[in-house]
Design a protein around this motif. Sequence first.
Motif, PDB file in Angstrom:
ATOM      1  N   LEU A 131       0.606   4.716  11.556  1.00  0.00           N
ATOM      2  CA  LEU A 131       0.577   5.844  10.630  1.00  0.00           C
ATOM      3  C   LEU A 131      -0.815   6.026  10.033  1.00  0.00           C
ATOM      4  O   LEU A 131      -1.367   7.138  10.041  1.00  0.00           O
ATOM      5  CB  LEU A 131       1.604   5.616   9.510  1.00  0.00           C
ATOM      6  CG  LEU A 131       1.583   6.618   8.361  1.00  0.00           C
ATOM      7  CD1 LEU A 131       1.922   8.022   8.855  1.00  0.00           C
ATOM      8  CD2 LEU A 131       2.538   6.202   7.248  1.00  0.00           C
ATOM      9  N   ILE A 135      -3.295   9.259  10.450  1.00  0.00           N
ATOM     10  CA  ILE A 135      -3.823   9.991   9.291  1.00  0.00           C
ATOM     11  C   ILE A 135      -5.348  10.086   9.362  1.00  0.00           C
ATOM     12  O   ILE A 135      -5.938  11.073   8.947  1.00  0.00           O
ATOM     13  CB  ILE A 135      -3.406   9.274   7.980  1.00  0.00           C
ATOM     14  CG1 ILE A 135      -1.924   9.488   7.683  1.00  0.00           C
ATOM     15  CG2 ILE A 135      -4.251   9.741   6.816  1.00  0.00           C
ATOM     16  CD1 ILE A 135      -1.450   8.762   6.428  1.00  0.00           C
TER      17      ILE A 135
ATOM     18  N   HIS C  95       1.812  14.018   4.917  1.00  0.00           N
ATOM     19  CA  HIS C  95       2.130  12.601   4.894  1.00  0.00           C
ATOM     20  C   HIS C  95       2.721  12.207   3.542  1.00  0.00           C
ATOM     21  O   HIS C  95       3.474  12.956   2.956  1.00  0.00           O
ATOM     22  CB  HIS C  95       0.893  11.753   5.210  1.00  0.00           C
ATOM     23  CG  HIS C  95       0.140  12.215   6.404  1.00  0.00           C
ATOM     24  ND1 HIS C  95       0.625  12.145   7.677  1.00  0.00           N
ATOM     25  CD2 HIS C  95      -1.084  12.798   6.513  1.00  0.00           C
ATOM     26  CE1 HIS C  95      -0.257  12.643   8.516  1.00  0.00           C
ATOM     27  NE2 HIS C  95      -1.306  13.043   7.839  1.00  0.00           N
ATOM     28  N   CYS C 125       8.111  11.793   5.546  1.00  0.00           N
ATOM     29  CA  CYS C 125       7.443  11.699   4.252  1.00  0.00           C
ATOM     30  C   CYS C 125       8.152  10.773   3.275  1.00  0.00           C
ATOM     31  O   CYS C 125       7.504  10.061   2.505  1.00  0.00           O
ATOM     32  CB  CYS C 125       7.273  13.092   3.650  1.00  0.00           C
ATOM     33  SG  CYS C 125       6.283  13.059   2.161  1.00  0.00           S
ATOM     34  N   TYR C 128       7.224   7.218   4.342  1.00  0.00           N
ATOM     35  CA  TYR C 128       5.821   6.892   4.048  1.00  0.00           C
ATOM     36  C   TYR C 128       5.601   6.757   2.541  1.00  0.00           C
ATOM     37  O   TYR C 128       4.812   5.930   2.081  1.00  0.00           O
ATOM     38  CB  TYR C 128       4.866   7.975   4.583  1.00  0.00           C
ATOM     39  CG  TYR C 128       5.105   8.422   6.012  1.00  0.00           C
ATOM     40  CD1 TYR C 128       5.701   7.579   6.951  1.00  0.00           C
ATOM     41  CD2 TYR C 128       4.727   9.698   6.438  1.00  0.00           C
ATOM     42  CE1 TYR C 128       5.921   8.006   8.254  1.00  0.00           C
ATOM     43  CE2 TYR C 128       4.936  10.124   7.739  1.00  0.00           C
ATOM     44  CZ  TYR C 128       5.534   9.282   8.643  1.00  0.00           C
ATOM     45  OH  TYR C 128       5.749   9.695   9.926  1.00  0.00           O
TER      46      TYR C 128
END
Lengths: 178, 178, 178, 178
Positions: A131, A135, C95, C125, C128
Amino acid sequence: MSRSALVVIDMINTYGHPDADALVPSVRDALPRIVDLIGRARNDGVPVIYVNDNFGEWRSHHGEIIETTLSGPHSDLVEPVLPDDDSLFVVKARHSIFYETPLSYLLSQLDVDRVVLCGQVTEQCVLYSALDAHIRHLDVTVPDDAVAHIHQDLAQAALRMMERNMNASIRKAASVVF
Amino acid sequence: MSRSALVVIDMINTYGHPDADALVPSVRDALPRIVDLIGRARNDGVPVIYVNDNFGEWRSHHGEIIETTLSGPHSDLVEPVLPDDDSLFVVKARHSIFYETPLSYLLSQLDVDRVVLCGQVTEQCVLYSALDAHIRHLDVTVPDDAVAHIHQDLAQAALRMMERNMNASIRKAASVVF
Amino acid sequence: MSRSALVVIDMINTYGHPDADALVPSVRDALPRIVDLIGRARNDGVPVIYVNDNFGEWRSHHGEIIETTLSGPHSDLVEPVLPDDDSLFVVKARHSIFYETPLSYLLSQLDVDRVVLCGQVTEQCVLYSALDAHIRHLDVTVPDDAVAHIHQDLAQAALRMMERNMNASIRKAASVVF
Amino acid sequence: MSRSALVVIDMINTYGHPDADALVPSVRDALPRIVDLIGRARNDGVPVIYVNDNFGEWRSHHGEIIETTLSGPHSDLVEPVLPDDDSLFVVKARHSIFYETPLSYLLSQLDVDRVVLCGQVTEQCVLYSALDAHIRHLDVTVPDDAVAHIHQDLAQAALRMMERNMNASIRKAASVVF
């Protein structure tokens, strides 16, 4: 052109934590592919970057981490993947390989825009690292037979999340081209 | 109650960069106070944390950083402030001691809420680190006779900025109480 | 004592993206519980913080985001959960709710140490954000009937990851006590 | 090719803080150049991005920030630099324009690799923002007659730090080419 690095996650390990019983067999399974990836990367001049927890050790000689793991009961899982003199080594706190580590800076110095992630744990640090790489606009490849898990079903879900939502290439280690 | 750590910034140094001629005399001036702070912190059981550039070295044995600096022309500035077996050591990329390093995590593990900054360079890394510590709600003390500068006037301005805008306590090393 | 905030994730939404067909029915399912949580939080004086993508709009009036979503085909999913005059509103890029947003700062200003996460998407989301909250030493509660998913199996795995690896409390919305 | 953005820092301001007496005359001095820069950027199609403290307001309509400042005693310093319908607006907590804001993401979406910083305060937010831009590999230009200070000597030192240590181009507003 894309430049790759191989990132070896948390393989310098004492396996002293509560989930070790579930994790160790999976590491043993993945080990030959990890060894092979490291060997091929070294041969091809691809940077091999170890990113590793430090088990609470922040001493001036982080050789300590290696010595501690080599003297433990699971040294057979550590010895085949030891860093050599050309290996790069980044200490992480916990969680992702990027969280409060200089890895981003190191990768930009090396002009790397693709990371191949191997090591452990698929549904934890490998997932979080994929992740964070995504990003940061890095390409991510995860060889699913060179990562180790605690829970197989969560690991499978994690790999699908990486593929679907983090644009990662999930493939076998043998088919990874650096 | 407040718990302190002494942070020694960039003192393990080859002094090979272009500004070294201006910097070295200032380091030589500050050195006795830095040595004294390190000694007192060790005696008092206060954590001594070296945060240091790695000069592009990311090898598996960061003892390399120390060896490189000890074999250079300015080993006399390094030898008196070497880490001992209890010292903590964090590698930074460049800039602040917090930027993409695990220092925040290490400080929270140690329950530290006040950092005493010494080392170099007052108007660069020390300034940026004081800012980042302040943003992170840490108390900051900077002994102004235990930090070294390249430009004296910028260093003076930097110390005033730390005091006014980052709530730092600026004082003499002799008056620092851990 | 623990102070909670309710975080409403990405509910101000045009549902114009490719996965909307899978997502919309799940949002419709979760909507009554989200409405109920918002209502209870408002009654109890618990901060309600909307953290929302901005759909590429960075104009000076972010009322635009709300107007755009209200004039779309899925305004029925937006209207019941609109912010009121006391709602807080944080724009995120994409994110996690924490990634490059001022949410950490806002929570510390409000003295909040526990976040209740509702909204969408569970396996993206929300997952995360739970990770980033856990890393930041916040307690996390996720009512599993007040979050919406695209893939049910990935959502189930995500909820188990939050519970096992991020120390989140997974429960029904009706049993959430602020 | 380099693409620029004009960043207007903290100009939507109530001037209610303790240092306002020292700051306001300097803002009044710089204001015509800031107005001119904004006008030229708009004419040239250069993105104008307001990054602004929110004075503790996190409501759903951040038009509130603008209304509050326009109804205060220093509305004459705000009115000439108001955002228009094309302006972008990013709320920051405090400190740098990058710290816990989505500005990095916004700049990368806009393909911007050079920021022109104007506004306030030279020796605080402008300095910190120049540092954070430099760390993020952005080119930095600071027109020294379009930034406002509280302390002139610290502002002068800050501008020299930006030029020497953050590779910023320090010049007059009239000579800024977008």
